[in-house]
Design a protein around this motif. Structure first.
Motif, PDB file in Angstrom:
ATOM      1  N   THR A 137       0.854  -1.184   0.000  1.00  0.00           N
ATOM      2  CA  THR A 137       0.000   0.000   0.000  1.00  0.00           C
ATOM      3  C   THR A 137       0.892   1.237   0.000  1.00  0.00           C
ATOM      4  O   THR A 137       1.766   1.379   0.854  1.00  0.00           O
ATOM      5  N   LEU A 138       0.666   2.106  -0.992  1.00  0.00           N
ATOM      6  CA  LEU A 138       1.397   3.368  -1.098  1.00  0.00           C
ATOM      7  C   LEU A 138       0.453   4.534  -0.859  1.00  0.00           C
ATOM      8  O   LEU A 138      -0.713   4.474  -1.253  1.00  0.00           O
ATOM      9  N   GLU A 139       0.987   5.588  -0.256  1.00  0.00           N
ATOM     10  CA  GLU A 139       0.268   6.852  -0.174  1.00  0.00           C
ATOM     11  C   GLU A 139       0.871   7.773  -1.225  1.00  0.00           C
ATOM     12  O   GLU A 139       2.073   8.053  -1.216  1.00  0.00           O
ATOM     13  N   MET A 140       0.000   8.195  -2.156  1.00  0.00           N
ATOM     14  CA  MET A 140       0.434   9.092  -3.228  1.00  0.00           C
ATOM     15  C   MET A 140      -0.547  10.250  -3.299  1.00  0.00           C
ATOM     16  O   MET A 140      -1.756  10.029  -3.447  1.00  0.00           O
ATOM     17  N   ASN A 141      -0.036  11.453  -3.183  1.00  0.00           N
ATOM     18  CA  ASN A 141      -0.885  12.655  -3.250  1.00  0.00           C
ATOM     19  C   ASN A 141      -2.064  12.589  -2.283  1.00  0.00           C
ATOM     20  O   ASN A 141      -3.182  12.942  -2.623  1.00  0.00           O
ATOM     21  N   GLY A 142      -1.804  12.098  -1.076  1.00  0.00           N
ATOM     22  CA  GLY A 142      -2.830  12.049  -0.050  1.00  0.00           C
ATOM     23  C   GLY A 142      -3.809  10.896  -0.166  1.00  0.00           C
ATOM     24  O   GLY A 142      -4.696  10.757   0.670  1.00  0.00           O
ATOM     25  N   GLU A 143      -3.681  10.073  -1.195  1.00  0.00           N
ATOM     26  CA  GLU A 143      -4.575   8.921  -1.364  1.00  0.00           C
ATOM     27  C   GLU A 143      -3.772   7.635  -1.335  1.00  0.00           C
ATOM     28  O   GLU A 143      -2.606   7.614  -1.711  1.00  0.00           O
ATOM     29  N   GLU A 144      -4.427   6.555  -0.898  1.00  0.00           N
ATOM     30  CA  GLU A 144      -3.747   5.263  -0.836  1.00  0.00           C
ATOM     31  C   GLU A 144      -4.098   4.401  -2.041  1.00  0.00           C
ATOM     32  O   GLU A 144      -5.227   4.425  -2.524  1.00  0.00           O
ATOM     33  N   ALA A 145      -3.094   3.663  -2.519  1.00  0.00           N
ATOM     34  CA  ALA A 145      -3.288   2.704  -3.600  1.00  0.00           C
ATOM     35  C   ALA A 145      -2.668   1.390  -3.164  1.00  0.00           C
ATOM     36  O   ALA A 145      -1.586   1.365  -2.593  1.00  0.00           O
ATOM     37  N   VAL A 146      -3.367   0.288  -3.457  1.00  0.00           N
ATOM     38  CA  VAL A 146      -2.879  -1.043  -3.099  1.00  0.00           C
ATOM     39  C   VAL A 146      -2.470  -1.767  -4.377  1.00  0.00           C
ATOM     40  O   VAL A 146      -3.216  -1.793  -5.359  1.00  0.00           O
ATOM     41  N   PHE A 147      -1.270  -2.331  -4.343  1.00  0.00           N
ATOM     42  CA  PHE A 147      -0.741  -3.112  -5.460  1.00  0.00           C
ATOM     43  C   PHE A 147      -0.608  -4.559  -4.991  1.00  0.00           C
ATOM     44  O   PHE A 147       0.006  -4.818  -3.964  1.00  0.00           O
ATOM     45  N   THR A 148      -1.180  -5.487  -5.748  1.00  0.00           N
ATOM     46  CA  THR A 148      -1.146  -6.891  -5.350  1.00  0.00           C
ATOM     47  C   THR A 148       0.186  -7.526  -5.704  1.00  0.00           C
ATOM     48  O   THR A 148       0.904  -7.054  -6.585  1.00  0.00           O
ATOM     49  N   LYS A 149       0.470  -8.613  -5.027  1.00  0.00           N
ATOM     50  CA  LYS A 149       1.706  -9.366  -5.265  1.00  0.00           C
ATOM     51  C   LYS A 149       1.823  -9.758  -6.737  1.00  0.00           C
ATOM     52  O   LYS A 149       2.904  -9.709  -7.318  1.00  0.00           O
ATOM     53  N   GLN A 150       0.706 -10.136  -7.356  1.00  0.00           N
ATOM     54  CA  GLN A 150       0.713 -10.569  -8.751  1.00  0.00           C
ATOM     55  C   GLN A 150       1.056  -9.430  -9.712  1.00  0.00           C
ATOM     56  O   GLN A 150       1.585  -9.668 -10.795  1.00  0.00           O
ATOM     57  N   GLU A 151       0.754  -8.200  -9.349  1.00  0.00           N
ATOM     58  CA  GLU A 151       1.029  -7.034 -10.200  1.00  0.00           C
ATOM     59  C   GLU A 151       2.475  -6.566 -10.122  1.00  0.00           C
ATOM     60  O   GLU A 151       2.999  -5.990 -11.068  1.00  0.00           O
ATOM     61  N   ILE A 152       3.102  -6.784  -8.965  1.00  0.00           N
ATOM     62  CA  ILE A 152       4.383  -6.146  -8.650  1.00  0.00           C
ATOM     63  C   ILE A 152       5.571  -6.893  -9.255  1.00  0.00           C
ATOM     64  O   ILE A 152       5.773  -8.079  -8.987  1.00  0.00           O
ATOM     65  N   ALA A 153       6.364  -6.162 -10.037  1.00  0.00           N
ATOM     66  CA  ALA A 153       7.611  -6.706 -10.570  1.00  0.00           C
ATOM     67  C   ALA A 153       8.771  -6.398  -9.621  1.00  0.00           C
ATOM     68  O   ALA A 153       9.675  -7.215  -9.450  1.00  0.00           O
ATOM     69  N   LEU A 154       8.741  -5.202  -8.996  1.00  0.00           N
ATOM     70  CA  LEU A 154       9.844  -4.754  -8.150  1.00  0.00           C
ATOM     71  C   LEU A 154       9.380  -3.637  -7.230  1.00  0.00           C
ATOM     72  O   LEU A 154       8.613  -2.772  -7.646  1.00  0.00           O
ATOM     73  N   VAL A 155       9.875  -3.677  -6.003  1.00  0.00           N
ATOM     74  CA  VAL A 155       9.695  -2.558  -5.060  1.00  0.00           C
ATOM     75  C   VAL A 155      11.078  -2.213  -4.552  1.00  0.00           C
ATOM     76  O   VAL A 155      11.832  -3.098  -4.134  1.00  0.00           O
ATOM     77  N   ARG A 156      11.426  -0.933  -4.612  1.00  0.00           N
ATOM     78  CA  ARG A 156      12.728  -0.523  -4.082  1.00  0.00           C
ATOM     79  C   ARG A 156      12.630   0.871  -3.470  1.00  0.00           C
ATOM     80  O   ARG A 156      11.699   1.633  -3.759  1.00  0.00           O
ATOM     81  N   LEU A 157      13.598   1.183  -2.619  1.00  0.00           N
ATOM     82  CA  LEU A 157      13.660   2.522  -2.043  1.00  0.00           C
ATOM     83  C   LEU A 157      13.861   3.520  -3.173  1.00  0.00           C
ATOM     84  O   LEU A 157      14.592   3.256  -4.142  1.00  0.00           O
ATOM     85  N   TYR A 158      13.207   4.656  -3.048  1.00  0.00           N
ATOM     86  CA  TYR A 158      13.275   5.674  -4.083  1.00  0.00           C
ATOM     87  C   TYR A 158      14.209   6.789  -3.633  1.00  0.00           C
ATOM     88  O   TYR A 158      14.099   7.284  -2.523  1.00  0.00           O
ATOM     89  N   LEU A 159      15.119   7.153  -4.508  1.00  0.00           N
ATOM     90  CA  LEU A 159      16.054   8.241  -4.214  1.00  0.00           C
ATOM     91  C   LEU A 159      15.720   9.453  -5.067  1.00  0.00           C
ATOM     92  O   LEU A 159      15.701   9.365  -6.298  1.00  0.00           O
ATOM     93  N   ARG A 160      15.461  10.541  -4.428  1.00  0.00           N
ATOM     94  CA  ARG A 160      15.237  11.795  -5.152  1.00  0.00           C
ATOM     95  C   ARG A 160      16.592  12.333  -5.599  1.00  0.00           C
ATOM     96  O   ARG A 160      17.531  12.388  -4.817  1.00  0.00           O
ATOM     97  N   VAL A 161      16.674  12.728  -6.849  1.00  0.00           N
ATOM     98  CA  VAL A 161      17.947  13.220  -7.386  1.00  0.00           C
ATOM     99  C   VAL A 161      17.937  14.730  -7.424  1.00  0.00           C
ATOM    100  O   VAL A 161      16.975  15.377  -7.639  1.00  0.00           O
TER     101      VAL A 161
END
Length: 151
Positions: free
Chosen positions: A127-151
């Motif tokens: 579950t991610l919070e994006m722009n104040g709203e939550e979105a759920v991504f299922t295991k079957q959808e996800i190819a990769l999750v990693r820490l995000y670095l702002r450049v």
């Protein structure tokens, strides 16, 4: 029969801990026709070349003795990295509240990459919070999750 990565992780864990580090992950992958065994380590404050060497030398000897892999492969020890992949439940627990990037196998709403704050991980669903709203991504959808670095 145990998976190669599980066998290597069991061999690596005491060596990694003796070097003052933690074992992040073990990969055994084929790339460009060659097999690679990668051991990723972590340490509070960051991993140095000396840390990698302190793990690599004794672990290489242990792997030679135990011989858990048939055939040839390239052995590497490295830092999990600042943009490390999150794979295990404990990874998600540790970085709850952090900014992560989720990559999907198939587009959702016309895109395959989403960045937001990691709010929850349950049974492979993220579950991610994006722009104040939550979105759920299922295991079957996800190819990769990693820490995000702002450049």
């Amino acid at each position: 029969m145990a998976k190669v990565t599980d066998t290597v992780a069991a061999l690596a864990r005491p060596v990694v801990e003796e070097a003052g580090c933690t074992l992040w992950d073990v990969e055994y992958v084929k790339e460009a026709g060659s097999w690679f065994l990668r051991v990723y380590i972590d340490r509070e404050g960051g991993v140095s070349i000396d840390d990698c060497e302190a793990v690599s030398r004794p672990l290489s000897d242990l792997l030679d003795q135990a011989d858990p892999i048939e055939g040839s492969y390239t052995f590497e020890v490295s830092s999990a990295g600042a943009d490390r992949a999150l794979k295990k439940p404990e990874h998600f627990t540790r970085f709850r509240g952090s900014e992560v990037e989720v990559k999907l196998y198939r587009p959702r709403e016309g895109r395959k990459e989403f960045v937001g704050l990691l709010r929850n991980y349950e049974d492979g669903a993220v579950t991610l919070e994006m722009n104040g709203e939550e979105a759920v991504f299922t295991k079957q959808e996800i190819a990769l999750v990693r820490l995000y670095l702002r450049v």
